[in-house]
Scaffold this motif. Sequence first.
Motif, PDB file in Angstrom:
ATOM      1  N   SER A 231       0.828  -1.209   0.000  1.00  0.00           N
ATOM      2  CA  SER A 231       0.000   0.000   0.000  1.00  0.00           C
ATOM      3  C   SER A 231       0.858   1.254   0.000  1.00  0.00           C
ATOM      4  O   SER A 231       1.730   1.431   0.837  1.00  0.00           O
ATOM      5  N   GLU A 232       0.540   2.134  -0.977  1.00  0.00           N
ATOM      6  CA  GLU A 232       1.283   3.390  -1.095  1.00  0.00           C
ATOM      7  C   GLU A 232       0.805   4.418  -0.084  1.00  0.00           C
ATOM      8  O   GLU A 232       1.603   5.114   0.531  1.00  0.00           O
ATOM      9  N   GLU A 233      -0.524   4.527   0.134  1.00  0.00           N
ATOM     10  CA  GLU A 233      -1.047   5.590   0.984  1.00  0.00           C
ATOM     11  C   GLU A 233      -0.880   5.281   2.470  1.00  0.00           C
ATOM     12  O   GLU A 233      -0.650   6.178   3.271  1.00  0.00           O
ATOM     13  N   THR A 242       8.000  -3.291  12.488  1.00  0.00           N
ATOM     14  CA  THR A 242       7.647  -1.899  12.764  1.00  0.00           C
ATOM     15  C   THR A 242       8.242  -0.993  11.674  1.00  0.00           C
ATOM     16  O   THR A 242       9.390  -1.160  11.280  1.00  0.00           O
ATOM     17  N   ILE A 243       7.435  -0.026  11.220  1.00  0.00           N
ATOM     18  CA  ILE A 243       7.903   0.927  10.201  1.00  0.00           C
ATOM     19  C   ILE A 243       8.505   2.130  10.912  1.00  0.00           C
ATOM     20  O   ILE A 243       7.814   2.859  11.625  1.00  0.00           O
ATOM     21  N   THR A 244       9.825   2.321  10.732  1.00  0.00           N
ATOM     22  CA  THR A 244      10.538   3.434  11.368  1.00  0.00           C
ATOM     23  C   THR A 244      10.333   4.715  10.557  1.00  0.00           C
ATOM     24  O   THR A 244       9.912   4.656   9.392  1.00  0.00           O
ATOM     25  N   PRO A 245      10.630   5.892  11.160  1.00  0.00           N
ATOM     26  CA  PRO A 245      10.543   7.149  10.390  1.00  0.00           C
ATOM     27  C   PRO A 245      11.412   7.115   9.130  1.00  0.00           C
ATOM     28  O   PRO A 245      11.045   7.678   8.101  1.00  0.00           O
ATOM     29  N   ARG A 246      12.604   6.444   9.240  1.00  0.00           N
ATOM     30  CA  ARG A 246      13.457   6.334   8.057  1.00  0.00           C
ATOM     31  C   ARG A 246      12.768   5.516   6.971  1.00  0.00           C
ATOM     32  O   ARG A 246      12.806   5.854   5.779  1.00  0.00           O
ATOM     33  N   ASP A 247      12.100   4.410   7.373  1.00  0.00           N
ATOM     34  CA  ASP A 247      11.360   3.599   6.409  1.00  0.00           C
ATOM     35  C   ASP A 247      10.250   4.417   5.754  1.00  0.00           C
ATOM     36  O   ASP A 247      10.040   4.351   4.537  1.00  0.00           O
ATOM     37  N   LYS A 253       9.504   8.167  -0.871  1.00  0.00           N
ATOM     38  CA  LYS A 253      10.376   8.518  -1.992  1.00  0.00           C
ATOM     39  C   LYS A 253      10.316   7.458  -3.091  1.00  0.00           C
ATOM     40  O   LYS A 253      10.278   7.780  -4.284  1.00  0.00           O
ATOM     41  N   THR A 254      10.288   6.170  -2.699  1.00  0.00           N
ATOM     42  CA  THR A 254      10.297   5.067  -3.669  1.00  0.00           C
ATOM     43  C   THR A 254       8.966   4.986  -4.404  1.00  0.00           C
ATOM     44  O   THR A 254       8.925   4.799  -5.622  1.00  0.00           O
ATOM     45  N   PHE A 255       7.841   5.131  -3.673  1.00  0.00           N
ATOM     46  CA  PHE A 255       6.534   5.118  -4.341  1.00  0.00           C
ATOM     47  C   PHE A 255       6.409   6.287  -5.316  1.00  0.00           C
ATOM     48  O   PHE A 255       5.824   6.157  -6.388  1.00  0.00           O
ATOM     49  N   ALA A 256       6.957   7.445  -4.930  1.00  0.00           N
ATOM     50  CA  ALA A 256       6.855   8.631  -5.790  1.00  0.00           C
ATOM     51  C   ALA A 256       7.712   8.491  -7.041  1.00  0.00           C
ATOM     52  O   ALA A 256       7.281   8.841  -8.143  1.00  0.00           O
ATOM     53  N   SER A 257       8.945   7.976  -6.881  1.00  0.00           N
ATOM     54  CA  SER A 257       9.861   7.879  -8.027  1.00  0.00           C
ATOM     55  C   SER A 257       9.643   6.621  -8.854  1.00  0.00           C
ATOM     56  O   SER A 257      10.104   6.530  -9.986  1.00  0.00           O
ATOM     57  N   LYS A 258       8.963   5.598  -8.251  1.00  0.00           N
ATOM     58  CA  LYS A 258       8.765   4.308  -8.925  1.00  0.00           C
ATOM     59  C   LYS A 258      10.105   3.737  -9.394  1.00  0.00           C
ATOM     60  O   LYS A 258      10.231   3.236 -10.502  1.00  0.00           O
ATOM     61  N   ASP A 259      11.094   3.822  -8.527  1.00  0.00           N
ATOM     62  CA  ASP A 259      12.443   3.392  -8.861  1.00  0.00           C
ATOM     63  C   ASP A 259      13.079   2.776  -7.617  1.00  0.00           C
ATOM     64  O   ASP A 259      12.444   2.684  -6.557  1.00  0.00           O
ATOM     65  N   ILE A 277      13.130  -1.387  -3.298  1.00  0.00           N
ATOM     66  CA  ILE A 277      12.906  -1.709  -4.709  1.00  0.00           C
ATOM     67  C   ILE A 277      11.411  -1.627  -4.989  1.00  0.00           C
ATOM     68  O   ILE A 277      10.608  -2.324  -4.363  1.00  0.00           O
ATOM     69  N   TYR A 278      11.031  -0.758  -5.912  1.00  0.00           N
ATOM     70  CA  TYR A 278       9.618  -0.572  -6.243  1.00  0.00           C
ATOM     71  C   TYR A 278       9.127  -1.738  -7.099  1.00  0.00           C
ATOM     72  O   TYR A 278       9.808  -2.202  -8.011  1.00  0.00           O
ATOM     73  N   MET A 279       7.893  -2.228  -6.797  1.00  0.00           N
ATOM     74  CA  MET A 279       7.314  -3.338  -7.564  1.00  0.00           C
ATOM     75  C   MET A 279       5.863  -2.985  -7.866  1.00  0.00           C
ATOM     76  O   MET A 279       5.075  -2.693  -6.953  1.00  0.00           O
TER      77      MET A 279
END
Length: 679
Positions: A231-233, A242-247, A253-259, A277-279
């Motif tokens: 999920s992007e949103e 756990t998702i850290t602030p860095r994650d 950034k990865t969802f936005a760049s799709k890269d 890695i974007y998938m």
Amino acid sequence: MDNKTNKKRRRYTTIFKQLILNVIFPVVVALVALASLNYYQTQTILHDANQTKNYIISNEIKHIMELQDVGLEAIEEQKNQNLKKYSYKLVEEYFANTKNIEEANLKTIREELGMDPNYYDIYVINKQGIVVNTTFDKDLNLNFFDFGREHKQYLLKIFEEGKFVSERFAIEASTKRLKKFTYHPTLDNKYIIELGSYSTKADKLIKRIQSILETIAEKEANIISVDLFISEEAPFSLTNNTITPRDSMMLSKTFASKDTNTIKVPTDTAALYYEYIYMERENTDLYKKSVIRIVSDRSRDKQILSNELIKSISISLVTILLVIIIIYYKTKVITSPIKRLVANVNRIAKGDLTDRALIEGSNEIATLSKHFNRMIERIEEYYNVLEQKVADRTKEIEQQKEEITAQRDSLADKNQRIEVAYKKIEEQNLHITDSIKYAEQIQKALLPPEKVLLDSFPDSFVLFKPKDIVSGDFYWTRRIEDKRIFVAADCTGHGVPGAFMSLLGISSLNEIVTADSSDDAAKILDRLRKYIKKSLRQTGKEKEQKDGIDLSLCIYAPEKKKLLCAGANNSIVLIRDNEIELIKADRMPIGIYRKEHPFTNHEIDVKDGDIIYMFSDGYQDQFGGPEGRKFLAKNFRKLLLKVHGLPLEQQRKEIDITIKNWMKDEEQVDDILVVGLKL
């Protein structure tokens, strides 16, 4: 050992050092270049290996997801019919009337329909996206519109179309389990009945995926962990990490760049690399947009690079040491004969040309010594001859010196006489210049003052640019009763000769017009021609000077709105209603001419706004522009048409600026006169 010997030794040592440095330096450069290249290649290989490894892992996860989709499709086929049957019963039978739908006991209805409470849930969603009734208590009052803009648009579209919709398996937000959902709007389109169904087989698939992700990390020595974020949103970890602030930052950034994006995170014991890695997959809703995170420890790579660098440095140092030792001994063998040759040369350099270099052996140095001895012999011969020539030349120079002294005295006397003559010329030139400037004042006094010109023609301008101090061009005006006369003239020549002609022309016009206030322009020119011919004593003889005046004359009667014009080689330009008309002059001057005939009158009915331009040929004959050519009459007329709508003073400025820009560095070739009269 004396100082001379020490100096020689220092000199020889310098040669020795230069030989060593000239050989060692390229070797050192080559070894450093090879070591650097080796280090860079090793670094590149390690980096490519890590990239390849991560690519293989991400590709393996994609294949696993594809296999999972195949399995889920088989499970969905079994559930679709049951869910559709339950949904239609709820919409068409239980909630055909939605008056009490928010208070209905959905758990009782679920039992009546035979739906297993461990695997099935019923949700009632209003048009604001809020769950107003459900069998899953945790989701009561949950706003589905908060799941993101895409999900909100999806629900609103279902309201709009009013049809049953079956989704593929999706991750449930609260439990993170796979759950299949269907949506069915009520008959009055005020609510959506949502059914959710778990699957034991689907749960097994998810656990299998989580197990595979953990197994991938265990297989590779430098891979710390592998995770999948869905999920992007509102992203969440498939392995419940756990998702850290860095994650969060890197996922956005990865969802936005799709890269693919990588970040290095140093720790106390290692250097960890987090690669995101974007998938994106088109044929599934479950993992349509997701990110694979691979955490790797590259400390081992750093150690490999350090070892490679140490190895390269060690090999280079050993190689340099061996090369120095070999070159040291080989160089001494080469330089010893050179030292002896230098000693011989030093003795010869002291001035003893009878001394010769010692020849030893049959190598290149011995050949060099032979040729050197031959050179010394020739130098000795040349020296003797030169000494004699110097003596002879010294005697010759003394004689030339005496001659030059005599010539210099004579030249000084000549220079003194020239200087006296130059001063006399300067004085004469000053007197001539003063006289010409005085003549300029006289000429200006004879030209009509601005007040007189404006009295006759209030809306007018005059651009007057003499080539020299005085001019051969002149303008003249006179107001007689209801008539206003204006003349623009160009006399033969310029400077002083032209100025004399202009004075003759002005005085002649004054006398002719005063004596006879004729309103016939042609007759005035006829009389002026006779007057000029008489004044210049022109009889038509072959060798006689053909001086004369090119002139245009206008007589304007404002009350009658009539303009009478005549010209001698000087045409007039009339601009009316944005159109240009040329009032052509007779092709003969004011003066002697081989085919003389009476001048021609041109009568014009004047309209308000008419402008006439009278001018000499100096403007259109001026050289300039990028190719150094004449301005030409056609370009001059185009310029007049361009500026005629401006105020008269602005016209004069534009015409003046144009010719200045045209001339640039060119010299003015003739007097320039341009007159504009608005009638």
